[in-house]
Design an enzyme around this catalytic site. Sequence first.
Site, PDB file in Angstrom:
ATOM      1  N   LYS A 260      -6.243 -25.505   7.915  1.00  0.00           N
ATOM      2  CA  LYS A 260      -6.109 -25.550   6.442  1.00  0.00           C
ATOM      3  C   LYS A 260      -4.751 -26.114   6.027  1.00  0.00           C
ATOM      4  O   LYS A 260      -4.668 -27.023   5.202  1.00  0.00           O
ATOM      5  CB  LYS A 260      -6.264 -24.145   5.829  1.00  0.00           C
ATOM      6  CG  LYS A 260      -7.597 -23.481   6.093  1.00  0.00           C
ATOM      7  CD  LYS A 260      -7.730 -22.165   5.335  1.00  0.00           C
ATOM      8  CE  LYS A 260      -6.765 -21.078   5.767  1.00  0.00           C
ATOM      9  NZ  LYS A 260      -6.994 -20.575   7.136  1.00  0.00           N
TER      10      LYS A 260
ATOM     11  N   ARG B  48      -9.573 -15.259  -0.516  1.00  0.00           N
ATOM     12  CA  ARG B  48      -9.920 -14.743   0.808  1.00  0.00           C
ATOM     13  C   ARG B  48     -10.917 -13.590   0.709  1.00  0.00           C
ATOM     14  O   ARG B  48     -11.315 -13.052   1.741  1.00  0.00           O
ATOM     15  CB  ARG B  48      -8.655 -14.217   1.494  1.00  0.00           C
ATOM     16  CG  ARG B  48      -8.065 -15.175   2.525  1.00  0.00           C
ATOM     17  CD  ARG B  48      -6.821 -14.515   3.077  1.00  0.00           C
ATOM     18  NE  ARG B  48      -6.428 -14.975   4.369  1.00  0.00           N
ATOM     19  CZ  ARG B  48      -5.472 -15.877   4.590  1.00  0.00           C
ATOM     20  NH1 ARG B  48      -4.890 -16.481   3.594  1.00  0.00           N
ATOM     21  NH2 ARG B  48      -5.124 -16.189   5.822  1.00  0.00           N
TER      22      ARG B  48
ATOM     23  N   ARG C 211       0.721 -22.299  18.187  1.00  0.00           N
ATOM     24  CA  ARG C 211       1.254 -22.824  16.925  1.00  0.00           C
ATOM     25  C   ARG C 211       2.758 -22.577  16.803  1.00  0.00           C
ATOM     26  O   ARG C 211       3.235 -21.492  17.091  1.00  0.00           O
ATOM     27  CB  ARG C 211       0.522 -22.151  15.753  1.00  0.00           C
ATOM     28  CG  ARG C 211       1.089 -22.528  14.398  1.00  0.00           C
ATOM     29  CD  ARG C 211       0.074 -22.394  13.297  1.00  0.00           C
ATOM     30  NE  ARG C 211      -0.346 -21.014  13.033  1.00  0.00           N
ATOM     31  CZ  ARG C 211      -1.302 -20.698  12.162  1.00  0.00           C
ATOM     32  NH1 ARG C 211      -1.931 -21.642  11.499  1.00  0.00           N
ATOM     33  NH2 ARG C 211      -1.631 -19.438  11.966  1.00  0.00           N
TER      34      ARG C 211
ATOM     35  N   ARG D 107       5.200 -17.894  14.219  1.00  0.00           N
ATOM     36  CA  ARG D 107       4.994 -16.889  13.171  1.00  0.00           C
ATOM     37  C   ARG D 107       4.797 -15.518  13.814  1.00  0.00           C
ATOM     38  O   ARG D 107       4.080 -15.399  14.801  1.00  0.00           O
ATOM     39  CB  ARG D 107       3.748 -17.242  12.350  1.00  0.00           C
ATOM     40  CG  ARG D 107       4.023 -18.228  11.258  1.00  0.00           C
ATOM     41  CD  ARG D 107       2.761 -18.717  10.592  1.00  0.00           C
ATOM     42  NE  ARG D 107       1.810 -17.670  10.205  1.00  0.00           N
ATOM     43  CZ  ARG D 107       0.713 -17.907   9.491  1.00  0.00           C
ATOM     44  NH1 ARG D 107       0.437 -19.142   9.078  1.00  0.00           N
ATOM     45  NH2 ARG D 107      -0.113 -16.948   9.175  1.00  0.00           N
TER      46      ARG D 107
ATOM     47  N   ARG E 125      -6.669 -10.569  12.359  1.00  0.00           N
ATOM     48  CA  ARG E 125      -6.859 -11.564  11.295  1.00  0.00           C
ATOM     49  C   ARG E 125      -8.238 -12.202  11.388  1.00  0.00           C
ATOM     50  O   ARG E 125      -8.871 -12.476  10.369  1.00  0.00           O
ATOM     51  CB  ARG E 125      -5.752 -12.627  11.381  1.00  0.00           C
ATOM     52  CG  ARG E 125      -4.396 -12.079  10.916  1.00  0.00           C
ATOM     53  CD  ARG E 125      -3.242 -12.941  11.361  1.00  0.00           C
ATOM     54  NE  ARG E 125      -3.303 -14.272  10.803  1.00  0.00           N
ATOM     55  CZ  ARG E 125      -2.706 -15.334  11.345  1.00  0.00           C
ATOM     56  NH1 ARG E 125      -2.021 -15.212  12.460  1.00  0.00           N
ATOM     57  NH2 ARG E 125      -2.800 -16.503  10.773  1.00  0.00           N
TER      58      ARG E 125
END
Length: 208
Positions: free
Chosen positions: A13, A88, A122, A152, A163
Amino acid sequence: MKLIFLGAPGAGKGTHATRVKQDYNLPHISTGDIFRANIKGGTPLGLLAKSYIDKGALVPDSVVIDIVKDRLQQADCAGGYILDGFPRTVAQADALSTFADIDAVINLILDGEVIVERVAGRRVCDCGETYNVATLGGKTTCAKCGKPLYQREDDNPQTVRNRLAVYDRETSPLLAYYRQKGLLRDVDSNGLTIDEVYAKIKAILDTL
Ligand code: AMP
């Protein structure tokens, strides 16, 4: 153009919203980025958000809805925007429908195993750029601004599992929600490069 980017964590995204922002000159509104900036700045909102984000849970609807409602009233949103990470939940989508007329919802589809691998690798920069260790070739700084890259905190395996479960439970019902409204545009990203996925997205946006 008023767009929503939907997809599981790590589906791309942020990466694609950043490209659309540049090519179509639209503000990119990422609720996750707004929370991270507040956490960094030590604001009361940041403190509240951190208690949820660290667990991989969602920040309460009422908090997120107020933030987005305010943001969309700013002058730069008059000609359109890209929402990344909002809505969400169905409650957020219902609220959004009272103050925004969305043109399309881009649904980035990616297999579960690829998602887990991608999120684990990531690396991000404060400027908003996102990378993956698989293609960084050992580099530890941002190619765009030179700042150090970091992982992160909520990209650790346990939080990622939470998540993904939250995505399945709370966010995936939005697929049927927006399909029913005729707004959902599926973009199957499996086996494709970033450029190939982006070409698919552009093809959709150019029909709007
Ligand atoms: P993201 O950068 O979109 O992956 O968001 C990081 C985290 O911020 C999420 O795991 C949530 O804890 C929180 N968050 C971001 N957007 C929302 C939202 N629309 N509703 C609730 N929580 C959110």
